[in-house]
Design a protein around this motif. Structure first.
Motif, PDB file in Angstrom:
ATOM      1  N   LEU A  62       0.830  -1.193   0.000  1.00 37.61           N
ATOM      2  CA  LEU A  62       0.000   0.000   0.000  1.00 37.61           C
ATOM      3  C   LEU A  62       0.873   1.255   0.000  1.00 37.61           C
ATOM      4  CD1 LEU A  62      -2.736   1.421   0.193  1.00 37.61           C
ATOM      5  CD2 LEU A  62      -2.696   1.003   2.661  1.00 37.61           C
ATOM      6  N   ALA A  63       1.922   1.274   0.799  1.00 37.13           N
ATOM      7  CA  ALA A  63       2.810   2.438   0.865  1.00 37.13           C
ATOM      8  C   ALA A  63       3.495   2.679  -0.485  1.00 37.13           C
ATOM      9  CB  ALA A  63       3.852   2.249   1.962  1.00 37.13           C
ATOM     10  N   GLU A  64       3.961   1.609  -1.127  1.00 33.95           N
ATOM     11  CA  GLU A  64       4.602   1.747  -2.441  1.00 33.95           C
ATOM     12  C   GLU A  64       3.604   2.239  -3.480  1.00 33.95           C
ATOM     13  OE1 GLU A  64       8.068  -1.633  -2.488  1.00 33.95           O
ATOM     14  OE2 GLU A  64       5.984  -2.310  -2.644  1.00 33.95           O
ATOM     15  N   ALA A  65       2.382   1.748  -3.429  1.00 25.53           N
ATOM     16  CA  ALA A  65       1.353   2.172  -4.378  1.00 25.53           C
ATOM     17  C   ALA A  65       1.027   3.651  -4.189  1.00 25.53           C
ATOM     18  CB  ALA A  65       0.103   1.320  -4.211  1.00 25.53           C
ATOM     19  N   ARG A  66       1.014   4.126  -2.959  1.00 26.55           N
ATOM     20  CA  ARG A  66       0.723   5.543  -2.713  1.00 26.55           C
ATOM     21  C   ARG A  66       1.845   6.440  -3.232  1.00 26.55           C
ATOM     22  NH1 ARG A  66      -1.968   4.806   3.287  1.00 26.55           N
ATOM     23  NH2 ARG A  66      -4.075   4.362   2.518  1.00 26.55           N
ATOM     24  N   VAL A  67       3.082   6.019  -3.070  1.00 28.25           N
ATOM     25  CA  VAL A  67       4.208   6.786  -3.628  1.00 28.25           C
ATOM     26  C   VAL A  67       4.103   6.813  -5.144  1.00 28.25           C
ATOM     27  CG1 VAL A  67       6.723   6.796  -3.933  1.00 28.25           C
ATOM     28  CG2 VAL A  67       5.742   6.389  -1.674  1.00 28.25           C
ATOM     29  N   TRP A  68       3.790   5.672  -5.744  1.00 31.48           N
ATOM     30  CA  TRP A  68       3.622   5.562  -7.191  1.00 31.48           C
ATOM     31  C   TRP A  68       2.503   6.485  -7.670  1.00 31.48           C
ATOM     32  CZ3 TRP A  68      -0.508   3.016  -9.848  1.00 31.48           C
ATOM     33  CH2 TRP A  68      -0.279   2.790 -11.204  1.00 31.48           C
ATOM     34  N   ARG A  69       1.382   6.522  -6.927  1.00 33.21           N
ATOM     35  CA  ARG A  69       0.273   7.420  -7.265  1.00 33.21           C
ATOM     36  C   ARG A  69       0.727   8.869  -7.260  1.00 33.21           C
ATOM     37  NH1 ARG A  69      -3.672   8.013  -2.571  1.00 33.21           N
ATOM     38  NH2 ARG A  69      -1.781   8.946  -1.801  1.00 33.21           N
ATOM     39  N   ASP A  70       1.464   9.266  -6.220  1.00 27.02           N
ATOM     40  CA  ASP A  70       1.938  10.646  -6.126  1.00 27.02           C
ATOM     41  C   ASP A  70       2.872  10.990  -7.276  1.00 27.02           C
ATOM     42  OD1 ASP A  70       0.431  10.818  -3.814  1.00 27.02           O
ATOM     43  OD2 ASP A  70       2.142  10.523  -2.469  1.00 27.02           O
ATOM     44  N   ASP A  71       3.749  10.060  -7.651  1.00 29.49           N
ATOM     45  CA  ASP A  71       4.645  10.277  -8.790  1.00 29.49           C
ATOM     46  C   ASP A  71       3.850  10.421 -10.083  1.00 29.49           C
ATOM     47  OD1 ASP A  71       6.781  10.096  -7.068  1.00 29.49           O
ATOM     48  OD2 ASP A  71       7.394   8.088  -7.704  1.00 29.49           O
ATOM     49  N   GLY A  72       2.848   9.577 -10.254  1.00 24.90           N
ATOM     50  CA  GLY A  72       2.010   9.640 -11.449  1.00 24.90           C
ATOM     51  C   GLY A  72       1.255  10.945 -11.542  1.00 24.90           C
ATOM     52  N   LYS A  73       0.716  11.409 -10.437  1.00 23.74           N
ATOM     53  CA  LYS A  73      -0.014  12.673 -10.427  1.00 23.74           C
ATOM     54  C   LYS A  73       0.917  13.848 -10.713  1.00 23.74           C
ATOM     55  CE  LYS A  73      -4.293  12.091  -8.289  1.00 23.74           C
ATOM     56  NZ  LYS A  73      -5.040  12.498  -9.385  1.00 23.74           N
ATOM     57  N   ALA A  74       2.160  13.781 -10.212  1.00 24.57           N
ATOM     58  CA  ALA A  74       3.139  14.840 -10.491  1.00 24.57           C
ATOM     59  C   ALA A  74       3.457  14.893 -11.986  1.00 24.57           C
ATOM     60  CB  ALA A  74       4.410  14.611  -9.682  1.00 24.57           C
ATOM     61  N   LEU A  75       3.524  13.735 -12.633  1.00 21.35           N
ATOM     62  CA  LEU A  75       3.770  13.701 -14.077  1.00 21.35           C
ATOM     63  C   LEU A  75       2.600  14.322 -14.833  1.00 21.35           C
ATOM     64  CD1 LEU A  75       5.317  10.138 -14.457  1.00 21.35           C
ATOM     65  CD2 LEU A  75       6.500  12.330 -14.638  1.00 21.35           C
ATOM     66  N   VAL A  76       1.377  14.012 -14.411  1.00 19.57           N
ATOM     67  CA  VAL A  76       0.189  14.576 -15.062  1.00 19.57           C
ATOM     68  C   VAL A  76       0.195  16.095 -14.927  1.00 19.57           C
ATOM     69  CG1 VAL A  76      -2.330  14.715 -14.957  1.00 19.57           C
ATOM     70  CG2 VAL A  76      -1.200  12.500 -14.815  1.00 19.57           C
ATOM     71  N   GLU A  77       0.566  16.604 -13.754  1.00 21.32           N
ATOM     72  CA  GLU A  77       0.616  18.053 -13.542  1.00 21.32           C
ATOM     73  C   GLU A  77       1.621  18.726 -14.474  1.00 21.32           C
ATOM     74  OE1 GLU A  77       1.434  18.680  -9.415  1.00 21.32           O
ATOM     75  OE2 GLU A  77      -0.499  17.866  -8.793  1.00 21.32           O
ATOM     76  N   ARG A  78       2.622  17.983 -14.911  1.00 18.15           N
ATOM     77  CA  ARG A  78       3.643  18.522 -15.812  1.00 18.15           C
ATOM     78  C   ARG A  78       3.329  18.228 -17.280  1.00 18.15           C
ATOM     79  NH1 ARG A  78       5.615  17.697 -10.947  1.00 18.15           N
ATOM     80  NH2 ARG A  78       7.248  19.003 -10.131  1.00 18.15           N
ATOM     81  N   GLY A  79       2.123  17.722 -17.524  1.00 14.67           N
ATOM     82  CA  GLY A  79       1.670  17.515 -18.885  1.00 14.67           C
ATOM     83  C   GLY A  79       2.062  16.193 -19.515  1.00 14.67           C
ATOM     84  N   LEU A  80       2.538  15.236 -18.715  1.00 17.66           N
ATOM     85  CA  LEU A  80       2.932  13.931 -19.245  1.00 17.66           C
ATOM     86  C   LEU A  80       1.917  12.874 -18.839  1.00 17.66           C
ATOM     87  CD1 LEU A  80       6.726  14.084 -18.380  1.00 17.66           C
ATOM     88  CD2 LEU A  80       5.671  14.491 -20.588  1.00 17.66           C
TER      89      LEU A  80
END
Length: 109
Positions: A62-80
């Motif tokens: 669960l902790a790894e998935a949450r970090v992965w989610r945050d990384d994914g959302k950061a990429l979306v915010e940067r247009g990727l």
């Protein structure tokens, strides 16, 4: 309601696949076979909902998935698009170095 490790372990398979949300687009899909896999729903520049998968629980906690989610959302915010990056599409040359480093981390999972 946010997921807990206890709830994740206790999900029972049903006749059809079903999803339980952790928030922020992160969810766990429980298949009729009992297999549980992580996914992330997001809206990229196209404004269409896209989904990308991380992998199975408990291989990814669960902790790894949450970090992965945050990384994914950061990429979306940067247009990727996380799905395009995971798929191996080329990263645009005008992307800042910090974002390129984030994409390498995201792909490595």
């Amino acid at each position: 309601m946010a997921l807990t490790d206890t709830r994740l372990r206790n999900f029972k398979p049903g006749e059809k696949p079903y999803c339980e949300s952790d928030g922020g687009g992160l969810y766990i899909e429980v298949l009729p076979t009992g297999k549980r896999r992580w996914g992330l729903k997001y809206r990229a520049q196209s404004r269409k909902q896209e989904t990308v998968r991380l992998g199975d629980y408990p291989a990814y906690t669960l902790a790894e998935a949450r970090v992965w989610r945050d990384d994914g959302k950061a990429l979306v915010e940067r247009g990727l698009s996380p799905m395009a990056i995971k798929r191996g599409d080329p990263i645009p040359p005008d992307v800042p170095p910090l974002v390129k480093e984030m994409t390498e981390t995201f792909i490595g999972r």
